[in-house]
Design a protein around this motif. Structure first.
Motif, short mmCIF file in Angstrom:
data_model
loop_
_atom_site.label_atom_id
_atom_site.label_comp_id
_atom_site.label_asym_id
_atom_site.label_seq_id
_atom_site.Cartn_x
_atom_site.Cartn_y
_atom_site.Cartn_z
N ILE A 9 8.65 19.71 1.00
CA ILE A 9 7.96 19.38 2.26
C ILE A 9 6.50 19.09 1.99
O ILE A 9 5.91 18.13 2.55
N MET A 10 5.88 19.89 1.13
CA MET A 10 4.47 19.67 0.80
C MET A 10 4.28 18.30 0.14
O MET A 10 3.31 17.59 0.43
N ALA A 11 5.21 17.93 -0.74
CA ALA A 11 5.12 16.63 -1.40
C ALA A 11 5.23 15.50 -0.38
O ALA A 11 4.49 14.51 -0.43
N ALA A 12 6.15 15.63 0.56
CA ALA A 12 6.32 14.61 1.59
C ALA A 12 5.08 14.50 2.46
O ALA A 12 4.65 13.39 2.82
N ASN A 13 4.47 15.65 2.80
CA ASN A 13 3.26 15.63 3.64
C ASN A 13 2.07 15.02 2.89
O ASN A 13 1.21 14.38 3.52
N ARG A 14 2.00 15.23 1.58
CA ARG A 14 0.91 14.60 0.81
C ARG A 14 1.00 13.08 0.93
O ARG A 14 -0.02 12.41 1.10
N GLU A 73 1.24 7.15 -6.46
CA GLU A 73 0.11 8.02 -6.77
C GLU A 73 0.42 9.49 -6.47
O GLU A 73 -0.03 10.38 -7.19
N LYS A 74 1.17 9.76 -5.42
CA LYS A 74 1.37 11.12 -4.93
C LYS A 74 2.68 11.76 -5.40
O LYS A 74 3.01 12.87 -4.96
N THR A 75 3.39 11.09 -6.28
CA THR A 75 4.61 11.68 -6.85
C THR A 75 4.43 11.87 -8.35
O THR A 75 3.46 11.40 -8.94
N ARG A 76 5.38 12.55 -8.95
CA ARG A 76 5.30 12.83 -10.38
C ARG A 76 6.02 11.74 -11.19
O ARG A 76 6.81 10.97 -10.64
N PHE A 107 -1.12 8.22 3.15
CA PHE A 107 -0.85 6.88 3.68
C PHE A 107 -1.51 6.70 5.05
O PHE A 107 -2.04 5.63 5.37
N GLY A 108 -1.50 7.78 5.86
CA GLY A 108 -2.11 7.69 7.18
C GLY A 108 -3.60 7.46 7.15
O GLY A 108 -4.19 6.98 8.13
N LYS A 109 -4.25 7.82 6.04
CA LYS A 109 -5.70 7.64 5.92
C LYS A 109 -6.09 6.24 5.45
O LYS A 109 -7.27 5.90 5.49
N ARG A 110 -5.12 5.46 5.00
CA ARG A 110 -5.43 4.11 4.53
C ARG A 110 -5.74 3.21 5.73
O ARG A 110 -5.01 3.23 6.74
N THR A 137 0.82 -1.21 0.00
CA THR A 137 0.00 0.00 0.00
C THR A 137 0.86 1.26 0.00
O THR A 137 0.55 2.25 -0.68
N LEU A 138 1.96 1.22 0.76
CA LEU A 138 2.87 2.37 0.77
C LEU A 138 3.41 2.61 -0.65
O LEU A 138 3.49 3.77 -1.09
N GLY A 139 3.77 1.53 -1.36
CA GLY A 139 4.24 1.68 -2.74
C GLY A 139 3.19 2.32 -3.63
O GLY A 139 3.50 3.19 -4.46
N GLU A 140 1.93 1.92 -3.44
CA GLU A 140 0.84 2.50 -4.23
C GLU A 140 0.69 3.99 -3.94
O GLU A 140 0.54 4.81 -4.86
#
Length: 385
Positions: A321-326, A292-295, A331-334, A285-288
């Motif tokens: 920092i914004m990218a890392a927080n996204r 999803e959240k990177t370019r 991930f925390g919501k999964r 799930t972390l890989g997914e």
């Protein structure tokens, strides 16, 4: 664009080399087959010519037997025999001729102007006294003579090989042969068609093999650069593309090269409480989420265990920092479910900006790892820079 790993390129080069060697081997095999087949067909054509001579001798013998029985006189028997053989042409340039044992041409369907003339002093374009050789070989039990002679309805002389035989009772030399260029042209097309068919089959085989090899190489490439569980790039791949990242950093001077080092919080508890299968699901799930959240041009790497590294070019530290927080927030919501119980997992991250004048990318990775440690000691589930 990412460069291929050196190992993958090496494998593909080796497989390509094997394909080239196979192709060269096939070409040699076709050449050898062509030469062998050509020789075989030439011998077969000569055998057919000799058999035709034997058949013609049988016709002469038939009319000679009629002479012996008194059914025909000698001139008529010879006339009928010559008439039968004169009309017995075959192929485009195949025919029989007869000359006497003394060299007089008795029958030649395509050069009637020479009939009745002694040819013993006649030579071909190479100065060869061919009728003398006809007579000598024929009276010696029959044999082959190579020479030049005009083709039917032409004046130009062409290389020819003929088999001659001797009918002693009438003092006749019988000959028939083939023009070498016609024979070789015919043989060439027969062999070319057979070789062409074989070559096409081989090309299909090679094409299929290349497709399989390419697929195999691509699989090897995927195994070499992608982690099977998370589908992120491997740590090994990261170190192989560092030179590419450095060159790109020089081209994109207005951008900041950031390294984001992430780690799942209390991942050991996940394995201990829910089992390794659930731990693998969390990693997957972390890989997914990271994908999803990177370019598309970010390098996302499973660095080891539950550690993930993202290397990308950002406008500044804040956007990194914004990218890392996204990633962290998504991930925390999964939610994960184990035996009916839901649970979530948090993520910590550390960020470092690469300074090409002061450090290597490896040193930037180490600084980002240290910032990750700060996040861990600061309560986890946060980003430090």
């Amino acid at each position: 664009m990412l460069e291929k790993p050196a190992q993958t390129l090496s494998i593909k080069k080796k497989l390509l080399g094997v394909s080239i060697i196979l192709l060269m081997g096939m070409m040699f095999f076709l050449y050898f087959t062509y030469q062998t087949f050509t020789t075989s067909l030439e011998n077969e054509r000569k055998s057919q010519t000799k058999n035709l001579s034997s058949t013609a001798m049988g016709i002469i013998q038939h009319f000679y037997d009629l002479e012996l029985k008194g059914e025909l006189n000698t001139p008529d028997a010879q006339k009928y025999a010559m008439h039968a053989l004169e009309s017995a042409t075959y192929g485009e340039t195949g025919y029989f001729w007869i000359n006497s044992g003394s060299g007089e041409l008795l029958m030649q369907p395509f050069t009637p102007d020479r009939v009745g003339i002694n040819q013993t002093n006649w030579t071909d374009i190479n100065g060869q006294y061919i009728f003398r050789e006809f007579i000598s070989n024929a009276k010696s039990g029959g044999g082959w003579v190579s020479y030049h002679w005009p083709k039917p309805n032409t004046k130009d002389e062409y290389p020819k090989i003929s088999y001659v035989d001797y009918f002693e009772d009438w003092d006749w030399v019988l000959g028939t042969g083939v023009y070498l260029d016609d024979m070789r042209r015919s043989i060439f097309w027969v062999v070319a068609k057979a070789s062409g068919a074989l070559f096409i089959v081989f090309l299909i085989f090679v094409a299929g093999g290349v497709a399989l090899i390419n697929g195999f190489a691509n699989q090897l490439e995927a195994f070499a650069i992608k982690d099977a569980l998370t589908n992120l790039y491997t740590k090994r791949f990261l170190y192989e593309i560092i030179p590419d990242i450095q060159r790109k950093s020089l081209r994109l001077e207005e951008k900041s090269l950031a390294v984001i080092f992430m780690d799942i919080d209390f991942f050991k508890r996940v394995n201990d409480n829910y089992g390794h299968a659930m731990g693998d699901e969390v990693l997957e799930t972390l890989g997914e989420v990271v994908s999803e959240k990177t370019r598309a041009d970010d390098y996302c790497i499973r660095y080891g265990g539950e550690e993930v590294v993202v290397v990308g070019f950002y406008d500044d530290l804040e956007t990194a920092i914004m990218a890392a927080n996204r990633i962290r927030e998504s991930f925390g919501k999964r939610l994960f479910v184990f035996n009916g119980t839901e649970f979530s997992v948090s993520l910590s991250a550390g960020i470092a900006i690469y300074d090409s004048e002061k450090e290597t990318i490896q040193e930037t990775l180490e600084r980002a790892d240290n910032k990750l440690y700060e996040s861990k000691t600061s309560g986890r589930n946060c980003v430090s820079s």
